[in-house]
Design a protein around this motif. Sequence first.
Motif, PDB file in Angstrom:
ATOM      1  N   GLN A 228     -30.181 -12.738 -46.803  1.00  0.00           N
ATOM      2  CA  GLN A 228     -31.628 -12.929 -46.893  1.00  0.00           C
ATOM      3  C   GLN A 228     -32.337 -12.301 -45.696  1.00  0.00           C
ATOM      4  OE1 GLN A 228     -32.006 -17.163 -47.580  1.00  0.00           O
ATOM      5  NE2 GLN A 228     -32.344 -16.815 -49.758  1.00  0.00           N
ATOM      6  N   ARG A 229     -31.699 -12.414 -44.524  1.00  0.00           N
ATOM      7  CA  ARG A 229     -32.308 -11.802 -43.336  1.00  0.00           C
ATOM      8  C   ARG A 229     -32.375 -10.298 -43.490  1.00  0.00           C
ATOM      9  NH1 ARG A 229     -29.617 -15.148 -40.230  1.00  0.00           N
ATOM     10  NH2 ARG A 229     -27.956 -13.662 -39.849  1.00  0.00           N
ATOM     11  N   SER A 230     -31.286  -9.715 -44.009  1.00  0.00           N
ATOM     12  CA  SER A 230     -31.267  -8.252 -44.117  1.00  0.00           C
ATOM     13  C   SER A 230     -32.309  -7.783 -45.135  1.00  0.00           C
ATOM     14  CB  SER A 230     -29.857  -7.771 -44.467  1.00  0.00           C
ATOM     15  OG  SER A 230     -29.826  -7.082 -45.664  1.00  0.00           O
ATOM     16  N   LEU A 231     -32.457  -8.581 -46.194  1.00  0.00           N
ATOM     17  CA  LEU A 231     -33.479  -8.247 -47.188  1.00  0.00           C
ATOM     18  C   LEU A 231     -34.872  -8.318 -46.571  1.00  0.00           C
ATOM     19  CD1 LEU A 231     -32.579 -10.038 -50.522  1.00  0.00           C
ATOM     20  CD2 LEU A 231     -33.317  -7.690 -50.237  1.00  0.00           C
ATOM     21  N   GLN A 232     -35.053  -9.373 -45.778  1.00  0.00           N
ATOM     22  CA  GLN A 232     -36.354  -9.578 -45.166  1.00  0.00           C
ATOM     23  C   GLN A 232     -36.680  -8.425 -44.225  1.00  0.00           C
ATOM     24  OE1 GLN A 232     -36.512 -13.286 -43.128  1.00  0.00           O
ATOM     25  NE2 GLN A 232     -38.463 -13.812 -44.065  1.00  0.00           N
ATOM     26  N   ASP A 233     -35.648  -7.983 -43.473  1.00  0.00           N
ATOM     27  CA  ASP A 233     -35.854  -6.862 -42.551  1.00  0.00           C
ATOM     28  C   ASP A 233     -36.355  -5.645 -43.304  1.00  0.00           C
ATOM     29  OD1 ASP A 233     -35.077  -8.435 -40.533  1.00  0.00           O
ATOM     30  OD2 ASP A 233     -33.062  -7.585 -40.302  1.00  0.00           O
ATOM     31  N   LYS A 234     -35.708  -5.387 -44.442  1.00  0.00           N
ATOM     32  CA  LYS A 234     -36.076  -4.225 -45.240  1.00  0.00           C
ATOM     33  C   LYS A 234     -37.525  -4.336 -45.707  1.00  0.00           C
ATOM     34  CE  LYS A 234     -33.168  -1.456 -48.119  1.00  0.00           C
ATOM     35  NZ  LYS A 234     -31.931  -1.546 -48.884  1.00  0.00           N
ATOM     36  N   THR A 235     -37.860  -5.530 -46.214  1.00  0.00           N
ATOM     37  CA  THR A 235     -39.210  -5.755 -46.706  1.00  0.00           C
ATOM     38  C   THR A 235     -40.222  -5.620 -45.577  1.00  0.00           C
ATOM     39  OG1 THR A 235     -38.195  -7.340 -48.168  1.00  0.00           O
ATOM     40  CG2 THR A 235     -40.562  -7.330 -48.123  1.00  0.00           C
ATOM     41  N   THR A 236     -39.844  -6.167 -44.418  1.00  0.00           N
ATOM     42  CA  THR A 236     -40.778  -6.120 -43.290  1.00  0.00           C
ATOM     43  C   THR A 236     -41.084  -4.685 -42.898  1.00  0.00           C
ATOM     44  OG1 THR A 236     -39.554  -8.033 -42.536  1.00  0.00           O
ATOM     45  CG2 THR A 236     -41.231  -7.198 -41.064  1.00  0.00           C
ATOM     46  N   VAL A 237     -40.073  -3.813 -42.940  1.00  0.00           N
ATOM     47  CA  VAL A 237     -40.294  -2.408 -42.584  1.00  0.00           C
ATOM     48  C   VAL A 237     -41.379  -1.824 -43.483  1.00  0.00           C
ATOM     49  CG1 VAL A 237     -39.262  -0.111 -42.629  1.00  0.00           C
ATOM     50  CG2 VAL A 237     -37.993  -2.038 -41.677  1.00  0.00           C
ATOM     51  N   ILE A 238     -41.227  -2.055 -44.780  1.00  0.00           N
ATOM     52  CA  ILE A 238     -42.191  -1.462 -45.710  1.00  0.00           C
ATOM     53  C   ILE A 238     -43.564  -2.105 -45.563  1.00  0.00           C
ATOM     54  CG2 ILE A 238     -42.733  -1.114 -48.143  1.00  0.00           C
ATOM     55  CD1 ILE A 238     -39.853  -0.566 -48.604  1.00  0.00           C
ATOM     56  N   LEU A 239     -43.555  -3.426 -45.319  1.00  0.00           N
ATOM     57  CA  LEU A 239     -44.846  -4.100 -45.145  1.00  0.00           C
ATOM     58  C   LEU A 239     -45.572  -3.573 -43.916  1.00  0.00           C
ATOM     59  CD1 LEU A 239     -44.372  -7.856 -46.081  1.00  0.00           C
ATOM     60  CD2 LEU A 239     -45.575  -6.042 -47.316  1.00  0.00           C
ATOM     61  N   SER A 240     -44.837  -3.382 -42.818  1.00  0.00           N
ATOM     62  CA  SER A 240     -45.486  -2.853 -41.604  1.00  0.00           C
ATOM     63  C   SER A 240     -45.990  -1.444 -41.863  1.00  0.00           C
ATOM     64  CB  SER A 240     -44.511  -2.809 -40.430  1.00  0.00           C
ATOM     65  OG  SER A 240     -43.671  -3.893 -40.461  1.00  0.00           O
ATOM     66  N   LEU A 241     -45.188  -0.692 -42.621  1.00  0.00           N
ATOM     67  CA  LEU A 241     -45.592   0.673 -42.952  1.00  0.00           C
ATOM     68  C   LEU A 241     -46.908   0.639 -43.732  1.00  0.00           C
ATOM     69  CD1 LEU A 241     -44.302   3.411 -42.437  1.00  0.00           C
ATOM     70  CD2 LEU A 241     -43.381   3.351 -44.755  1.00  0.00           C
ATOM     71  N   SER A 242     -47.000  -0.248 -44.734  1.00  0.00           N
ATOM     72  CA  SER A 242     -48.240  -0.328 -45.514  1.00  0.00           C
ATOM     73  C   SER A 242     -49.417  -0.678 -44.620  1.00  0.00           C
ATOM     74  CB  SER A 242     -48.186  -1.392 -46.600  1.00  0.00           C
ATOM     75  OG  SER A 242     -46.934  -1.546 -47.122  1.00  0.00           O
ATOM     76  N   ARG A 243     -49.143  -1.599 -43.692  1.00  0.00           N
ATOM     77  CA  ARG A 243     -50.242  -2.017 -42.813  1.00  0.00           C
ATOM     78  C   ARG A 243     -50.720  -0.847 -41.954  1.00  0.00           C
ATOM     79  NH1 ARG A 243     -48.250  -7.372 -41.469  1.00  0.00           N
ATOM     80  NH2 ARG A 243     -48.471  -7.649 -43.709  1.00  0.00           N
ATOM     81  N   SER A 244     -49.763  -0.093 -41.419  1.00  0.00           N
ATOM     82  CA  SER A 244     -50.147   1.080 -40.599  1.00  0.00           C
ATOM     83  C   SER A 244     -50.922   2.069 -41.452  1.00  0.00           C
ATOM     84  CB  SER A 244     -48.912   1.782 -40.046  1.00  0.00           C
ATOM     85  OG  SER A 244     -48.004   0.859 -39.575  1.00  0.00           O
ATOM     86  N   VAL A 245     -50.435   2.258 -42.686  1.00  0.00           N
ATOM     87  CA  VAL A 245     -51.123   3.213 -43.559  1.00  0.00           C
ATOM     88  C   VAL A 245     -52.558   2.772 -43.769  1.00  0.00           C
ATOM     89  CG1 VAL A 245     -51.232   4.031 -45.951  1.00  0.00           C
ATOM     90  CG2 VAL A 245     -49.073   4.053 -44.731  1.00  0.00           C
ATOM     91  N   ARG A 246     -52.731   1.443 -43.932  1.00  0.00           N
ATOM     92  CA  ARG A 246     -54.084   0.946 -44.175  1.00  0.00           C
ATOM     93  C   ARG A 246     -54.997   1.222 -42.990  1.00  0.00           C
ATOM     94  NH1 ARG A 246     -55.459  -4.714 -46.992  1.00  0.00           N
ATOM     95  NH2 ARG A 246     -57.398  -4.493 -45.853  1.00  0.00           N
ATOM     96  N   VAL A 247     -54.470   0.955 -41.793  1.00  0.00           N
ATOM     97  CA  VAL A 247     -55.279   1.198 -40.586  1.00  0.00           C
ATOM     98  C   VAL A 247     -55.606   2.689 -40.487  1.00  0.00           C
ATOM     99  CG1 VAL A 247     -55.303   1.071 -38.076  1.00  0.00           C
ATOM    100  CG2 VAL A 247     -54.287  -0.783 -39.402  1.00  0.00           C
ATOM    101  N   ALA A 248     -54.594   3.528 -40.756  1.00  0.00           N
ATOM    102  CA  ALA A 248     -54.803   4.975 -40.685  1.00  0.00           C
ATOM    103  C   ALA A 248     -55.879   5.408 -41.681  1.00  0.00           C
ATOM    104  CB  ALA A 248     -53.492   5.702 -40.974  1.00  0.00           C
TER     105      ALA A 248
END
Length: 587
Positions: A228-248
């Motif tokens: 579950q942790r490894s899954l969460q890590d993966k999801t977090t990467v994409i979520l942070s990416l989306s957030r950066s994209v939004r700010v950009a």
Amino acid sequence: MLKQTSSSRLAQVMKAVRREFPLLIILSCLLNLLLLVSTIYMLQVYDRVLSTGSLDTLVWLTVIALFATATYGVLEQSRRMVLGRVAAWVDCELNAPVLKRAMEARLEGENLQGGIRDVGNLKSFYGSDAAQAFLDMPWSVIFLVFMWALHPAIGIVGTLGAILLFGLAITNDVLTRERQKRSAADARTSQDNAIKFVDSGETIGPLGMARQVFENWRLRHSEIAAEQRSLQDKTTVILSLSRSVRVALQVAILGVGAYYVLAGSITAGAMIAGSITMGRALAPIERATAAWRAFVAARGAHANLKQLFERVDRDGSERVALPRPKARLSFEDIFYVPPGSTEPLLQGIRFALEPGENCAVVGPSGSGKSTLCRLAVGAWKPAKGHVRLDGADVFDWHPEDLGPYIGYLPQQVEFLPGTVAQNIARFREIDSRALIRAAQMAGVHELVLALPAGYETDIALHSRRISQGHRQRLGLARALYGDPALLVLDEPNANMDEAGDKALIEALAALKQLKVTVLIVTHRASVLKSADKIAALDHGTLAGFGPRDQLIRPVPSLMPAKLPLQAVPSQWQASPPASEQKRSAAE
Ligand SMILES: Nc1ncnc2c1ncn2[C@@H]1O[C@H](COP(=O)(O)OP(=O)(O)O)[C@@H](O)[C@H]1O
Ligand SMILES: [Mg+2]
């Protein structure tokens, strides 16, 4: 009267849910349009009020904007209420029929996925923010159109941003969905096991298994947690990416806007309006990742339920008021093959009991006695042949109609959450005279009175105080409750002491007076004494059937060599009459 079949229940509920869709769609459209109002207000204030200095315009614009905001609040509350109502409705309309069908499917050995969890999933989807995000998502288009209207360049940034975020959301879903599903299932199993361990303290503790059992569980649990942790890590990467994209994107839209303001093709108001609108357009898309997953889960739940409701429903048959059966019980060439197997557990069983007869079923362990009982009460369906009560197939009879005339004491007595009285009275309306009569007949009345709250004692809370023998007596009381015409008792006195035995024998005598047909699995001589007939099973076949005296004093024609005599207690295996002994010696 044809009873409402519960197979149409799911379809009905879904149809009623679908009837709310137009309202929900209209509400969502209005809500998103109203969201535009604040942007337009800002645009007007920038471009009209600030440039002209008109206070009147400002007041009017503000009044209109506030009115729109209030309307928004009311509509948003209405949408929540409609969704909440749908969720509650799905829950309360589907729960009971689903439980019933899941129980029937389990009884028939079908391995169906559907169950109460699916109702929970459907319910939580309709009640969730995910459903709202899902309803809002298509209206992102409104905001994109508005951006295009402000300036094509702003429209392009917005559209590309939406596509990019949507792509990221889908990528996240595709990358993790299967693992996510497996991991959730593992976590559930792990939790279920933990509960089982806690309940099995009596076995785990004294047998010295605790250390090993809990260590095994801990190892498995930490594997699941790591996954579950490894899954969460993966999801977090994409979520942070989306957030950066939004700010950009926010930066990009202001940059592009400013460029066109400098070029004189749009006003400063339009630039800021574009930035705000983009936020509005992208928010539902971002939320839609979670929404999409919830939607897929809800769709899966619906598919599971559909499968469950596609089973032939035992309620579907026409209901007729049954007169009390005389209870002639006949087994007509029964074959029973358990689900998923090809080996019959019972084959070629053929015998009949006349009303009021008492038949003891004997045979070694595993010979099919309990199976015979389950078939006799219509819990299982024979693969071939029929079990008939007064000529009608017990499996086809509606359990609600037939149940009151049947008393069944399974080998494993189970009680349901509730009071002692409720359990004995089979959760029907409690008739206290019938209740006490059944308890007295089963010899359990005094025992119940000794419980902390007598008949009102919560059976689950005090299950540890109730010994196996008493459980069987309570189960016997439940079987006797009401007006049974057929009584099927599967080793009723396996755990009973002398007093219980005595109560059982007295009950059997009373039942004989009442002309109740009894099928009783037993090995006890005391009980065999009250039997009129004996049916002997061996390896799933009927090795012998006949009047007790004849079967116990074997008549060669009735007693094939296969009859497991050891199944009949030795004191009943009277030696053959002297004349026969002589004859066999002569042969
Ligand atoms: N659901 C089932 N699936 C497969 N085999 C079963 C099932 N239930 C019972 N059996 C098997 O059927 C045989 C007869 O079982 P049962 O009727 O409980 O025997 P008895 O009550 O005479 O001890 C046993 O060998 C048992 O292992
Ligand atoms: Mg058994």
